[in-house]
Design a protein around this motif. Sequence first.
Motif, PDB file in Angstrom:
ATOM      1  N   ARG A 116       0.853  -1.207   0.000  1.00 56.55           N
ATOM      2  CA  ARG A 116       0.000   0.000   0.000  1.00 56.55           C
ATOM      3  C   ARG A 116       0.881   1.247   0.000  1.00 56.55           C
ATOM      4  NH1 ARG A 116      -2.960  -3.441   3.588  1.00 56.55           N
ATOM      5  NH2 ARG A 116      -5.005  -3.964   2.690  1.00 56.55           N
ATOM      6  N   PHE A 117       0.423   2.235  -0.735  1.00 57.85           N
ATOM      7  CA  PHE A 117       1.064   3.543  -0.746  1.00 57.85           C
ATOM      8  C   PHE A 117       0.075   4.536  -0.165  1.00 57.85           C
ATOM      9  CE2 PHE A 117       3.209   1.924  -4.842  1.00 57.85           C
ATOM     10  CZ  PHE A 117       4.182   1.259  -4.106  1.00 57.85           C
ATOM     11  N   GLY A 118       0.473   5.190   0.912  1.00 59.52           N
ATOM     12  CA  GLY A 118      -0.428   6.141   1.558  1.00 59.52           C
ATOM     13  C   GLY A 118      -1.729   5.506   2.002  1.00 59.52           C
ATOM     14  N   GLY A 119      -1.671   4.235   2.400  1.00 55.86           N
ATOM     15  CA  GLY A 119      -2.851   3.535   2.881  1.00 55.86           C
ATOM     16  C   GLY A 119      -3.730   2.945   1.790  1.00 55.86           C
ATOM     17  N   GLU A 120      -3.435   3.234   0.530  1.00 56.78           N
ATOM     18  CA  GLU A 120      -4.235   2.734  -0.586  1.00 56.78           C
ATOM     19  C   GLU A 120      -3.568   1.502  -1.207  1.00 56.78           C
ATOM     20  OE1 GLU A 120      -7.205   3.899  -1.697  1.00 56.78           O
ATOM     21  OE2 GLU A 120      -7.196   5.292   0.006  1.00 56.78           O
ATOM     22  N   THR A 121      -4.371   0.462  -1.428  1.00 54.37           N
ATOM     23  CA  THR A 121      -3.835  -0.748  -2.056  1.00 54.37           C
ATOM     24  C   THR A 121      -3.327  -0.428  -3.455  1.00 54.37           C
ATOM     25  OG1 THR A 121      -5.310  -2.205  -0.813  1.00 54.37           O
ATOM     26  CG2 THR A 121      -4.374  -3.082  -2.850  1.00 54.37           C
ATOM     27  N   ASP A 122      -2.069  -0.747  -3.691  1.00 54.91           N
ATOM     28  CA  ASP A 122      -1.464  -0.481  -4.993  1.00 54.91           C
ATOM     29  C   ASP A 122      -1.082  -1.764  -5.720  1.00 54.91           C
ATOM     30  OD1 ASP A 122       0.138   1.677  -6.770  1.00 54.91           O
ATOM     31  OD2 ASP A 122       1.355  -0.137  -6.554  1.00 54.91           O
ATOM     32  N   THR A 123      -0.569  -2.743  -4.980  1.00 51.26           N
ATOM     33  CA  THR A 123      -0.006  -3.937  -5.591  1.00 51.26           C
ATOM     34  C   THR A 123      -0.288  -5.168  -4.746  1.00 51.26           C
ATOM     35  OG1 THR A 123       1.837  -2.611  -6.478  1.00 51.26           O
ATOM     36  CG2 THR A 123       2.156  -4.998  -6.413  1.00 51.26           C
ATOM     37  N   VAL A 124      -0.593  -6.271  -5.406  1.00 48.88           N
ATOM     38  CA  VAL A 124      -0.584  -7.573  -4.741  1.00 48.88           C
ATOM     39  C   VAL A 124       0.615  -8.335  -5.277  1.00 48.88           C
ATOM     40  CG1 VAL A 124      -1.740  -9.797  -4.479  1.00 48.88           C
ATOM     41  CG2 VAL A 124      -3.060  -7.684  -4.303  1.00 48.88           C
ATOM     42  N   MET A 125       1.439  -8.820  -4.365  1.00 49.92           N
ATOM     43  CA  MET A 125       2.673  -9.503  -4.744  1.00 49.92           C
ATOM     44  C   MET A 125       2.628 -10.964  -4.358  1.00 49.92           C
ATOM     45  SD  MET A 125       6.541  -8.840  -3.430  1.00 49.92           S
ATOM     46  CE  MET A 125       7.137 -10.394  -2.817  1.00 49.92           C
ATOM     47  N   ALA A 126       2.954 -11.824  -5.310  1.00 43.00           N
ATOM     48  CA  ALA A 126       3.115 -13.253  -5.045  1.00 43.00           C
ATOM     49  C   ALA A 126       4.527 -13.642  -5.437  1.00 43.00           C
ATOM     50  CB  ALA A 126       2.090 -14.065  -5.839  1.00 43.00           C
ATOM     51  N   ALA A 127       4.978 -14.779  -4.947  1.00 43.47           N
ATOM     52  CA  ALA A 127       6.356 -15.193  -5.217  1.00 43.47           C
ATOM     53  C   ALA A 127       6.423 -16.698  -5.424  1.00 43.47           C
ATOM     54  CB  ALA A 127       7.266 -14.787  -4.057  1.00 43.47           C
ATOM     55  N   ARG A 128       7.419 -17.089  -6.200  1.00 40.44           N
ATOM     56  CA  ARG A 128       7.758 -18.504  -6.358  1.00 40.44           C
ATOM     57  C   ARG A 128       9.092 -18.703  -5.665  1.00 40.44           C
ATOM     58  NH1 ARG A 128       8.147 -21.692 -12.168  1.00 40.44           N
ATOM     59  NH2 ARG A 128       9.852 -23.109 -11.655  1.00 40.44           N
ATOM     60  N   VAL A 129       9.160 -19.669  -4.767  1.00 37.41           N
ATOM     61  CA  VAL A 129      10.367 -19.888  -3.963  1.00 37.41           C
ATOM     62  C   VAL A 129      10.880 -21.305  -4.196  1.00 37.41           C
ATOM     63  CG1 VAL A 129      11.282 -20.046  -1.609  1.00 37.41           C
ATOM     64  CG2 VAL A 129       9.687 -18.206  -2.206  1.00 37.41           C
ATOM     65  N   GLU A 130      12.176 -21.438  -4.397  1.00 36.54           N
ATOM     66  CA  GLU A 130      12.825 -22.742  -4.513  1.00 36.54           C
ATOM     67  C   GLU A 130      14.133 -22.707  -3.744  1.00 36.54           C
ATOM     68  OE1 GLU A 130      12.739 -24.691  -8.487  1.00 36.54           O
ATOM     69  OE2 GLU A 130      11.807 -22.826  -9.164  1.00 36.54           O
ATOM     70  N   ASN A 131      14.329 -23.734  -2.917  1.00 32.53           N
ATOM     71  CA  ASN A 131      15.561 -23.833  -2.116  1.00 32.53           C
ATOM     72  C   ASN A 131      15.815 -22.577  -1.289  1.00 32.53           C
ATOM     73  OD1 ASN A 131      16.207 -26.429  -3.228  1.00 32.53           O
ATOM     74  ND2 ASN A 131      16.960 -25.402  -5.071  1.00 32.53           N
ATOM     75  N   GLY A 132      14.733 -21.996  -0.750  1.00 36.58           N
ATOM     76  CA  GLY A 132      14.849 -20.848   0.141  1.00 36.58           C
ATOM     77  C   GLY A 132      15.056 -19.519  -0.552  1.00 36.58           C
ATOM     78  N   LEU A 133      15.171 -19.515  -1.885  1.00 34.66           N
ATOM     79  CA  LEU A 133      15.382 -18.276  -2.632  1.00 34.66           C
ATOM     80  C   LEU A 133      14.192 -17.989  -3.543  1.00 34.66           C
ATOM     81  CD1 LEU A 133      19.118 -18.745  -3.721  1.00 34.66           C
ATOM     82  CD2 LEU A 133      18.241 -17.374  -1.804  1.00 34.66           C
ATOM     83  N   ILE A 134      13.929 -16.712  -3.766  1.00 34.22           N
ATOM     84  CA  ILE A 134      12.818 -16.301  -4.627  1.00 34.22           C
ATOM     85  C   ILE A 134      13.254 -16.430  -6.083  1.00 34.22           C
ATOM     86  CG2 ILE A 134      11.333 -14.383  -5.309  1.00 34.22           C
ATOM     87  CD1 ILE A 134      11.576 -13.327  -2.415  1.00 34.22           C
ATOM     88  N   THR A 135      12.528 -17.269  -6.836  1.00 41.33           N
ATOM     89  CA  THR A 135      12.841 -17.451  -8.256  1.00 41.33           C
ATOM     90  C   THR A 135      11.871 -16.688  -9.156  1.00 41.33           C
ATOM     91  OG1 THR A 135      11.489 -19.461  -8.372  1.00 41.33           O
ATOM     92  CG2 THR A 135      13.830 -19.732  -7.845  1.00 41.33           C
ATOM     93  N   GLY A 136      10.721 -16.320  -8.613  1.00 41.15           N
ATOM     94  CA  GLY A 136       9.737 -15.569  -9.380  1.00 41.15           C
ATOM     95  C   GLY A 136       9.051 -14.533  -8.502  1.00 41.15           C
ATOM     96  N   LEU A 137       8.958 -13.297  -8.984  1.00 42.08           N
ATOM     97  CA  LEU A 137       8.244 -12.223  -8.294  1.00 42.08           C
ATOM     98  C   LEU A 137       7.150 -11.723  -9.223  1.00 42.08           C
ATOM     99  CD1 LEU A 137      11.065 -10.095  -6.630  1.00 42.08           C
ATOM    100  CD2 LEU A 137       9.164 -11.188  -5.443  1.00 42.08           C
ATOM    101  N   TYR A 138       5.927 -11.697  -8.713  1.00 44.61           N
ATOM    102  CA  TYR A 138       4.775 -11.330  -9.536  1.00 44.61           C
ATOM    103  C   TYR A 138       4.052 -10.150  -8.880  1.00 44.61           C
ATOM    104  CZ  TYR A 138       5.949 -16.157 -10.640  1.00 44.61           C
ATOM    105  OH  TYR A 138       6.636 -17.309 -10.929  1.00 44.61           O
ATOM    106  N   PHE A 139       4.122  -8.989  -9.529  1.00 45.47           N
ATOM    107  CA  PHE A 139       3.501  -7.769  -9.025  1.00 45.47           C
ATOM    108  C   PHE A 139       2.275  -7.445  -9.873  1.00 45.47           C
ATOM    109  CE2 PHE A 139       7.684  -7.536  -7.284  1.00 45.47           C
ATOM    110  CZ  PHE A 139       7.631  -6.711  -6.170  1.00 45.47           C
ATOM    111  N   VAL A 140       1.089  -7.524  -9.278  1.00 39.51           N
ATOM    112  CA  VAL A 140      -0.140  -7.190 -10.000  1.00 39.51           C
ATOM    113  C   VAL A 140      -0.601  -5.816  -9.543  1.00 39.51           C
ATOM    114  CG1 VAL A 140      -2.503  -7.860 -10.555  1.00 39.51           C
ATOM    115  CG2 VAL A 140      -0.771  -9.630 -10.157  1.00 39.51           C
TER     116      VAL A 140
END
Length: 305
Positions: free
Chosen positions: A264-288
């Motif tokens: 959220r920016f200034g209290g307003e929802t801006d982005t929903v973020m999901a991630a793909r994780v393998e072996n403890g590291l983020i392999t995919g970042l998805y910003f909607v």
Amino acid sequence: MSEHSDQAAGTADPATEAFVAHRNLLFTVAYEMLGSAADAEDVLQETWLRWVGVDLAEVRDQRAYLVRITTRQALTRLRTLGRRKETYVGPWLPEPLLTTPDVAEDVELADNVSMAMLLVLETLTPTERAVFVLRDVFDFPYGEIAEAVGKTPAAVRQIAHRARSHVAARRPRDAVSSDETRAALQAFQHAVETGDVQSLVGVLAPDVVLLSDAGGRRQALPRPVVGADKVARVLSAGLRWIRTETELSFEPVQVNGWPGLIIRFGGETDTVMAARVENGLITGLYFVRNPEKLSRVDQRTALSR
């Protein structure tokens, strides 16, 4: 549907009862096939309109019949969506859902509705996607799938084998727990909040991919960013600028059955973020960021098999 839902005795009619009983399943089937909650809801409305015209005395298995209607409607819409995506501005990501806790508890369902998996399903043809979803996610018999997609059972077996091989080559090979994903996201959030670029690089896999979907409605990256150093620099620069403009906050949530974040920016929802994780590291970042895809983030969605 409301005019059909109450009888004089105050009970629902059989058609409504059956539809309501299976609604979460039907929504899940449609969403798995389409990657869009809005389109899945439209498919359910079309399914209902056809269902109320059916002679229930002729229906042997109401669940299978309803899924058959839903699948056919979703296939029609999937082909239309394909044409729409050809003119979509920037990368296209599935519409994120804030899911109920029971979705995360069903590990197989959560894996199949994850953002990463839905992106893999995007690489299948419409018929392959329908067959894979009905067989591998919902375990429907080949005969019932054949009726839903208008193919012979033998053809459906071949399609299922082809789709399964295609998916297996692209999905994460190692099982990941929600705790592992949550820990990676917490490290990511801490690095972003403190502006520690090295810590941010440390939680990203060397070949991490960042995708940002705004549909031309907000500023976003026009194409995927690949590599830990590049992704960290892009995120650090963008969030550093945002921080000077407005208050930045993160809320941990369940996105498509897995830990995710609402930004959220200034209290307003801006982005929903999901991630793909393998072996403890983020392999995919998805910003909607497309506002049209964030209309359901103030409510939890129930999914079921």
